[in-house]
Design an enzyme around this catalytic site. Structure first.
Site, PDB file in Angstrom:
ATOM      1  N   GLY A 133       0.813  -1.209   0.000  1.00  0.00           N
ATOM      2  CA  GLY A 133       0.000   0.000   0.000  1.00  0.00           C
ATOM      3  C   GLY A 133       0.844   1.254   0.000  1.00  0.00           C
ATOM      4  O   GLY A 133       0.335   2.354  -0.162  1.00  0.00           O
ATOM      5  N   SER A 144       5.408   1.101  -3.476  1.00  0.00           N
ATOM      6  CA  SER A 144       6.777   0.749  -3.889  1.00  0.00           C
ATOM      7  C   SER A 144       6.849   0.316  -5.349  1.00  0.00           C
ATOM      8  O   SER A 144       7.833   0.603  -6.034  1.00  0.00           O
ATOM      9  CB  SER A 144       7.346  -0.341  -2.978  1.00  0.00           C
ATOM     10  N   ARG A 158      13.177   1.212   4.553  1.00  0.00           N
ATOM     11  CA  ARG A 158      14.470   0.934   3.937  1.00  0.00           C
ATOM     12  C   ARG A 158      14.381   0.724   2.419  1.00  0.00           C
ATOM     13  O   ARG A 158      15.367   0.870   1.702  1.00  0.00           O
ATOM     14  CB  ARG A 158      15.124  -0.309   4.562  1.00  0.00           C
ATOM     15  N   GLU A 212       7.642   6.217   7.638  1.00  0.00           N
ATOM     16  CA  GLU A 212       7.462   6.353   9.078  1.00  0.00           C
ATOM     17  C   GLU A 212       7.605   7.780   9.592  1.00  0.00           C
ATOM     18  O   GLU A 212       7.173   8.093  10.705  1.00  0.00           O
ATOM     19  CB  GLU A 212       8.495   5.486   9.807  1.00  0.00           C
TER      20      GLU A 212
END
Lengths: 772, 283
Positions: free
Chosen positions: A500, A503, A542, A726
């Site tokens: 979601g 990417s 990451r 985040e």
């Protein structure tokens, strides 16, 4: 970048494209149409011939030895295929323990149960209703043992959760794990820099506060689900997982098989947020499929998610020395409530632990961070990986100090902020971390220097800000393959999971930028370990950086090979001969491929005995939040009327997705701040349902929310980009607590910030405390 | 969920005939918004469900003799959008807009909202304040029960297991004003921690003849006689606060996940005063 106001009070980020115009463009999500028309693939929809459904029977005690498990009534129910306990599992997996940090978690309870809700047995049937009914007929008898639930008590408790500790040794950054036998400490991380004793002795002011954050849940709308099927060559696992490569390696280890006999396929995820990492149901379905030689599927209910993984509750004692308006020393002690199995808690304890002093330039620092076992649902990664728990404490603490010193909260922060080139607590020099820019933009957009309407009567208004930062997990590896077909069409193979966050779209943009094709034309193959190469996992923001770099390298490799092909077939450099013609010239027909590969692992130096390292992380994430609140002083109800989130995301690859990542992260943390809390009574969760565990809906969230990425560039990132999933969480909780104190003069140090807590604090401040 | 029998009667009489006073595993089902959750959670395992969905006579809204009459299986959304309801008692329309969500209101029914007897529901306190009653059909005939007398306890009504609510009757309001305040503590769309419904007539600037009902924080929705007495004649903020104070003293409050009894006492104090203010300011 100055955002324009959108139609709904959400700011719209400006477009900043480069080169061929693919990076920096708000490419609509590649999967958008499939998702909104219900055509996207999810494991929940998968049905296989002869598939059995498993339903789990769970422990009702927090800590106990299993005396007996009576499955006779369940077995006798018509339609039940088989009832399985750990003894059966051991027939196919003799050592059935897994985990990324410790091999401490059994596939089903083995001799002991360690928390309420721990899987003890499984019923298999073709009809899920029969399996469920049969599971409810199982009875287990336990010898109850003393249990420990609180992270502080776990430090000294006589109740010890695990008799034996089994370090996993899988990841390079967790090789040092040993655990402390006969204690509940899975990991203790210590950092010593400078001389804190001296700093405190010489300080003008010393402040010490303790903060707590609570257990909360990820709540992906798609609960955990996995299917295992035997094939002629081994085992295929279809799973809603954020870490397909880890699943393959860990299942292969459990079975003693080579990796290539285990195939892990991951379609889209209906949300992950850190819950669907490492092993969840995969080992169980794999063992069951081997045992019964039929495909097995387990899909958890929403309620069962509460018994699978939570966010860490944490207690953080923070103590600061201040001299001339500068923070000269800081002591941090953090206790992480890890629950019954370590999961990835030790990494959170260390990797987040080393940022506990906050984004401030402090000469003398001491950190003690403890990962603790307790008899609760295991805790693991949740959007922010421990950072929101830390920022909650250090940014509340920062405001409390500024208020006490009668300093402006923005100036006090700016006076201490950690600037590029200066060493962070680990000794690693900051680079490409726009902390001050985030603080400045936040202060400007919140108009912090302007006078403020403080409200009238029983409705008081206030405002607050907070800034936090995070180091990317290191070292981790990503591999990517770019395949150019003979007609020039491009396919990307990588194991990043699009759950979601967009990417697929971002990775397609990288490939498209380099190969000069539209991002919409790039096909992204979803994780399938038989096809897509290794990736550590989709976690901790990451992927955009690590996989982005691998994808960039793979695309550049393909581009170089394309240039070599052109040379080989005699096409001059820089000509615009279509790619298809190059293939045609070489293979005399539409045939052949160009395969570009890319592999990325950043530099990393492990910490020394003092927790210090010159290279702790490949990149830093920075996020700040400012809010305005109204407090009803008669009831304690708080309304956040405005929220501004500012982050350093490097260069935004897809501005629209960056914005929704920031607003989504902030909204999630808003729920953890204002309303969400898993309630325990003697280790038993009392609100394991969405009637009683309330996540925010559209009517709860701030009416005005604006999001901004500051002008920034991550030098080592793909096209200057870095992760963004985040950063929107960092500042939310302390900004709101700071604004509440600004509005009505009371300070809360424990999340969530409920109306009753605020009203009680108001009464206490009036010298008329409310009875319990 | 385990298999069960589903009966689909076409008339109220037939439906009542399918129920059994002595068998708690046989239950009527209308919208199913509460019952299905209980079944999924395994709290309720039916042997037979009697669906009321096919009984046309139970789905109606009408004004007769100045009274509003609503058939028991009328969905809440139909009630919410009904002109008759809005003209007769606008507080019902306003309350429905805050009741759960559109999806629930589309299927949940008026009769279900009363028979379920969860003290957190929004309609019961409002209907008690409005002096409403239900007509109940049993095997031996019909009886009428004021909604104020319908609730026997937590999730309990005075209905026998073979009785069904047939209709709701809301008497003429004759210019009385009403308000319902819903106070949630965990999320805006949560079940209320406290509901306060008031209905009142005025004389000059003052309150005359008031009904004050609290719900959610109490075991069942309750009228507060002491608060009603304290509110008599109140015409200003001080008067409403006196009523709030009396209500806080009088209500028997429960500590639960939505708040402690001590905190709810404050919520009652504040919201009774605010509800009176809102009712006086309402149309």
């Amino acid at each position: 970048m100055r955002p324009a106001r959108g139609h709904d009070g959400i700011s719209v980020m400006a477009t900043r494209t480069i080169g061929s115009g693919q990076v920096g463009r708000s490419v609509p999500r590649l999967e958008g149409a499939a998702k909104v028309t219900g055509r996207a693939d999810y494991v929940h929809n998968l049905r296989l011939p002869k598939m059995l459904i498993g339903k789990i029977f769970r422990s009702t005690v927090a800590h106990g030895r299993i005396k007996s498990i009576d499955v006779s009534a369940a077995k006798a129910l018509p339609g039940v295929y088989r009832v399985v306990t750990i003894d059966d599992i051991k027939a196919v997996i003799p050592h059935p323990f897994y985990g990324p940090a410790f091999h401490d978690q059994p596939i089903l309870a083995d001799g002991k149960v360690h928390y309420v809700g721990e899987p003890v047995a499984v019923v298999l049937a073709t009809d899920p209703h029969i399996a469920e009914e049969a599971a409810s007929l199982i009875e287990a008898d336990y010898d109850e043992l003393p249990a420990v639930f609180d992270e502080i008590e776990a430090m000294t408790s006589k109740a010890v959760v695990h008799d034996e500790l089994k370090p996993a040794g899988t990841f390079p950054d967790l090789k040092h794990l040993k655990g402390k036998k006969d204690t509940n400490i899975a990991l203790d991380f210590h950092l010593r820099r400078g001389d804190t004793k001296k700093a405190f002795a010489e300080a003008e002011h010393v402040f010490e506060h303790t903060f707590r954050s609570q257990q909360v849940l990820h709540v992906p709308l798609e609960p955990f689900v996995s299917v295992a099927e035997l094939t002629e060559t081994g085992l295929t696992i279809h799973t809603a997982s954020q870490s397909p490569s880890f699943v393959r390696i860990e299942i292969a280890r459990l079975l003693g098989w080579p990796e290539n006999k285990v195939r892990v396929k991951v379609p889209y995820l209906g949300g992950g947020f850190g819950a669907k990492l490492y092993i969840k149901l995969e080992a169980l379905v794999a063992a069951l499929a081997l045992l019964v030689q039929r495909p097995v599927k387990i899909s958890l209910t929403m309620e069962e998610q509460f018994y699978t993984l939570t966010k860490h509750a944490a207690t953080f004692r923070i103590k600061s020395a201040v001299k001339n308006g500068k923070v000269t020393g800081r002591d941090c002690e953090v206790w992480w409530n890890g629950g019954a199995y370590a999961d990835i808690g030790p990494r959170i304890t260390q990797k987040s632990g080393f940022t506990a002093p906050g984004p401030y330039d402090i000469e003398n620092v001491s950190i003690d961070s403890y990962s603790l076992y307790t008899n609760l649902t295991p805790a693991g990664a949740l959007r922010g990986f421990g950072i929101p728990q830390l920022v909650w404490a250090y940014e509340s603490h920062t405001d409390m100090m500024a208020r006490s010193l009668k300093l402006d909260p923005v100036d006090f922060r700016r006076n201490n902020i950690l600037r590029d080139g200066r060493a962070q607590a680990t000794g690693t020099a900051m680079k490409d971390a726009a902390i001050e820019a985030v603080l400045d933009r936040l202060a400007l957009r919140m108009n912090m220097k302007a006078p403020f309407d403080r409200g009238t009567g029983t409705l008081k208004k206030g405002r607050g800000i907070a800034v936090g930062f995070k180091a990317s997990i290191s070292p981790t590896t990503s591999i990517a393959i770019v395949n150019i077909a003979a007609d020039g069409s491009v396919t990307l193979y990588c194991s990043t999971v699009d759950m979601g966050q967009g990417s697929d779209t971002a990775n397609a943009q990288f490939v498209a930028e380099i190969l000069n094709v539209p991002a919409e034309s790039v096909k992204v193959v979803h994780p399938d370990t038989d096809v897509t190469p290794y990736d550590m996992a989709t976690l901790g923001s990451r992927s955009l950086y690590h996989m982005g770099n691998a994808v960039r390298l793979a695309a550049e490799d393909a581009k170089a090979k394309l240039a070599a092909l052109a040379r080989e077939v005699g096409v001059p450099e820089g000509s615009n001969v279509p790619v298809a013609e190059l293939f045609q010239k070489k293979y005399k027909m539409q045939a052949g491929n160009i395969i570009g590969t890319g592999s990325y692992i950043p530099n990393y130096v492990p910490p020394d005995a003092n927790g210090l390292t010159p290279d702790a992380t490949p990149f830093w994430m920075v996020g700040g939040t400012g809010v305005e609140v109204e407090v009803d002083t008669e009831t304690g109800h708080v309304k956040v009327t405005k929220m501004i989130n500012v982050a350093d995301v490097g260069r935004p690859v897809n501005p629209r997705i960056v914005e929704t990542q920031l607003s989504g992260a902030a909204t999630m943390q808003f729920g953890f701040t204002m309303q969400e809390k898993i309630e325990f009574d003697g280790g038993q969760i009392t609100n394991a349902s969405f009637a009683d565990y309330k996540i925010p809906s559209i009517v709860d969230i701030p009416r005005t929310m604006q999001n901004e990425a500051v002008e920034s560039e991550q030098g080592t990132g793909p096209f200057g980009a870095k992760g963004v999933g985040e950063s929107g969480t960092f500042g939310v909780s302390p900004a709101i607590a700071n604004a509440i104190e600004d509005a009505c003069g009371v300070r809360l140090t424990e999340l969530p910030l409920t109306a009753e807590k605020i009203y009680r604090a108001l009464r206490t401040a009036q010298g008329k405390p409310l009875e319990d | 969920m385990t298999p069960f029998e589903l009966a689909e009667p076409k008339s109220l009489k037939e439906a009542v005939g399918l129920l059994d006073a002595d068998d708690p595993t046989i239950r009527p089902i209308a919208g199913g918004t509460a019952l299905m959750l209980m079944m999924k959670a395994g709290v309720f395992r039916p042997s037979k469900l009697v669906s009321l969905g096919g009984i046309k006579e139970l789905r109606s809204i009408a004004i007769a003799n100045g009274e509003l009459k609503v058939g028991a299986t009328t969905p809440l959304a139909v009630l919410e959008h009904s002109d008759e309801v809005r003209n007769h008692a606008p507080v019902i329309t306003r309350t429905l807009r805050t009741l759960s969500n559109i999806r629930v209101r589309n299927v949940a029914t008026v009769g279900g909202a009363l028979a379920h007897a969860d003290p957190h529901m929004d309609l019961p306190p409002v209907l008690i304040a409005l002096g409403a009653r239900v007509v109940v059909q049993g095997k031996k005939g019909e009886r009428t029960i004021p909604i104020a007398d319908l609730f026997a306890g937590y999730y309990e009504t005075v209905l026998a297991k073979d009785e069904l609510i047939a209709s709701l009757i809301v008497p003429a309001q004759n210019g009385r004003r009403a308000a319902y305040l819903k106070c949630t503590t965990r999320a805006v769309h949560d079940w209320p921690a406290l509901g306060v419904a008031v209905s009142l007539a005025t004389e000059g600037n003052g309150i005359k003849d008031v009904s004050i009902v609290v719900s959610a924080a109490t075991e069942t929705p309750r009228r507060l006689a002491g608060a009603e007495k304290a509110a008599q004649g109140a015409s200003d903020e001080a008067g409403w606060r006196r009523a709030g104070e009396a209500a806080a003293e009088e209500a028997e409050l429960i500590t639960d996940a939505q708040g402690s009894a001590a905190y709810k006492k404050q919520l009652v104090r504040v919201h009774v005063a605010r509800a009176l203010r809102a009712a006086l300011g309402a149309e």
